[in-house]
Design a protein around this motif. Structure first.
Motif, PDB file in Angstrom:
ATOM      1  N   LYS A  63       0.970  -1.215   0.074  1.00  0.00           N
ATOM      2  CA  LYS A  63       0.016   0.132  -0.014  1.00  0.00           C
ATOM      3  C   LYS A  63       0.755   1.018   0.138  1.00  0.00           C
ATOM      4  O   LYS A  63       1.912   1.429   0.724  1.00  0.00           O
ATOM      5  CB  LYS A  63      -1.075   0.013   1.100  1.00  0.00           C
ATOM      6  N   ASP A  83       0.898   5.818   0.287  1.00  0.00           N
ATOM      7  CA  ASP A  83       0.155   6.780   0.662  1.00  0.00           C
ATOM      8  C   ASP A  83      -0.220   7.777  -0.551  1.00  0.00           C
ATOM      9  O   ASP A  83       0.327   7.512  -1.579  1.00  0.00           O
ATOM     10  CB  ASP A  83       0.891   7.306   1.805  1.00  0.00           C
ATOM     11  N   ARG A  98       4.562   7.103  -1.552  1.00  0.00           N
ATOM     12  CA  ARG A  98       5.598   6.596  -0.728  1.00  0.00           C
ATOM     13  C   ARG A  98       4.821   5.030  -0.040  1.00  0.00           C
ATOM     14  O   ARG A  98       3.640   5.057   0.178  1.00  0.00           O
ATOM     15  CB  ARG A  98       6.034   7.518   0.265  1.00  0.00           C
ATOM     16  N   TYR A  99       5.912   4.326   0.455  1.00  0.00           N
ATOM     17  CA  TYR A  99       5.052   2.905   0.860  1.00  0.00           C
ATOM     18  C   TYR A  99       4.395   3.422   2.137  1.00  0.00           C
ATOM     19  O   TYR A  99       5.085   4.141   3.091  1.00  0.00           O
ATOM     20  CB  TYR A  99       6.520   2.044   1.122  1.00  0.00           C
ATOM     21  N   SER A 100       3.368   2.730   2.377  1.00  0.00           N
ATOM     22  CA  SER A 100       2.931   2.934   3.681  1.00  0.00           C
ATOM     23  C   SER A 100       2.804   1.462   4.384  1.00  0.00           C
ATOM     24  O   SER A 100       2.987   1.599   6.014  1.00  0.00           O
ATOM     25  CB  SER A 100       1.318   3.516   3.485  1.00  0.00           C
ATOM     26  N   SER A 101       2.265   0.632   4.020  1.00  0.00           N
ATOM     27  CA  SER A 101       2.083  -0.691   4.720  1.00  0.00           C
ATOM     28  C   SER A 101       1.808  -1.788   3.639  1.00  0.00           C
ATOM     29  O   SER A 101       1.772  -1.744   2.461  1.00  0.00           O
ATOM     30  CB  SER A 101       0.898  -0.768   5.765  1.00  0.00           C
TER      31      SER A 101
END
Length: 327
Positions: free
Chosen positions: A212, A214, A218-221
């Protein structure tokens, strides 16, 4: 070494462990046995010579590009995509041309026409006999779809699909079967990259984890997409990472608006290759971020009401900004 045979009923290729005498087809669910004449071993595509170094084992790739000529929804750039991808694998990632099996609807060899049967054979060939340190690539440029899932093992209640050239008569290739053929058999030490330029392709390999991002890209989770039933969707120890053109509910566009030459191409494929060529291919995070930036700023599909966000799914969690990308 495993054995590749045809189903007695629907002739789907099936990979079996050594010594297997009976099997159930993943497509038509019929029961067969290896002693049947109709279950003779499949002899094509030919097994390529090994290309090895001190680090890599064998490198193999299946590349598919389908225009669906003279069909509703005919595309323009998919064969260009397939040829560009093949060229990149050979000249940038040191794949031997003889280890790449390409299927397009401009081929005259009946084995290389991207029918459902031929695609399933090619997928099975790709993973057949693979071993530690092997690097495999599955690339598809064409139509993707989705259909209701009634088993409860999909987070969005839909199965994602790839559409072969003859999908009108033979039906789509469903994500469950893709997972069964190219994901589950992979042994420890083998790495498979799937690069899928198709609509609704976010989770088309049915991998358990979705990266996932944002709003800034950028990488979130990692989002868990494991089936509610608890059925495993991982490998037999190998590693699988899929980079796809869009989220499951989105569309991947076929366009000539991105390249300076105005050559028809898939927006996702163009953005992926640009990221590699422009030095943004060091990690998975840098590739995904660059692809999203290229599509959102240069192509701006949102301006015509069709947002397209390339996705990354995997069989395991990892840090996308430190994990080096390599094929």
């Amino acid at each position: 070494m495993s054995m590749l045979i045809c189903c007695n009923g629907c002739h789907t290729p099936i990979q079996l462990p050594p010594g297997t005498t009976a099997f159930r087809c993943i497509v038509c669910r019929s029961i067969g046995n290896t002693a049947s004449p109709s279950s003779a071993p499949i002899l094509y595509p030919p097994v390529p010579p090994t290309t090895s170094s001190n680090y890599h084992g064998q490198k193999k790739a299946v590349i598919i590009g389908i225009l669906y000529k003279n069909q509703k929804g005919e595309l323009r750039g998919c064969i260009n995509d397939a040829k560009t991808m093949k060229d990149m694998l050979i000249h940038r990632f040191n794949f031997n041309e003889s280890s790449i099996f390409m299927l397009t609807d401009e081929e005259t060899d009946p084995r290389k026409i991207p029918t459902k049967h031929n695609i399933l054979i090619a997928m099975s060939w790709l993973v057949n006999g693979c071993k530690s340190r092997d690097s495999l690539v599955f690339y598809f440029s064409g139509h993707g779809g989705r259909q209701p899932n009634n088993t409860g093992d999909e987070k969005d209640n839909y199965d994602e699909t790839l559409l072969p050239l003859d999908h009108g008569t033979q039906g789509p290739i469903v994500d469950n079967d893709i997972n069964d053929i190219v994901v589950k058999p992979l042994p420890t030490g083998v790495k498979l990259h799937a690069i899928i330029d198709a609509c609704h392709s976010g989770t088309v390999l049915d991998l358990p984890y979705l990266c996932k991002m944002d709003r800034s890209g950028r990488y979130s989770s990692w989002e868990d997409h494991s089936p509610k039933s608890g059925t495993g969707k991982g490998t037999s120890g190998g590693e699988v990472i899929s980079i796809s053109g869009c989220a499951d509910h989105q569309y991947s566009d076929d366009t000539n608006a991105l390249s300076k030459e105005k050559m028809p191409a898939g927006a996702m494929t163009y953005a992926f290759i640009q990221a590699i060529q422009n030095g943004q291919g060091a990690t998975y995070g840098s590739i995904l971020h660059a692809m999203r930036y290229t599509i959102s700023t240069r192509y701006k599909p949102g301006a015509v009401g069709r947002k397209q966000d390339p996705q990354l799914t995997s069989g395991h969690h990892f840090n996308v900004y430190t994990e080096p990308f390599s094929l």
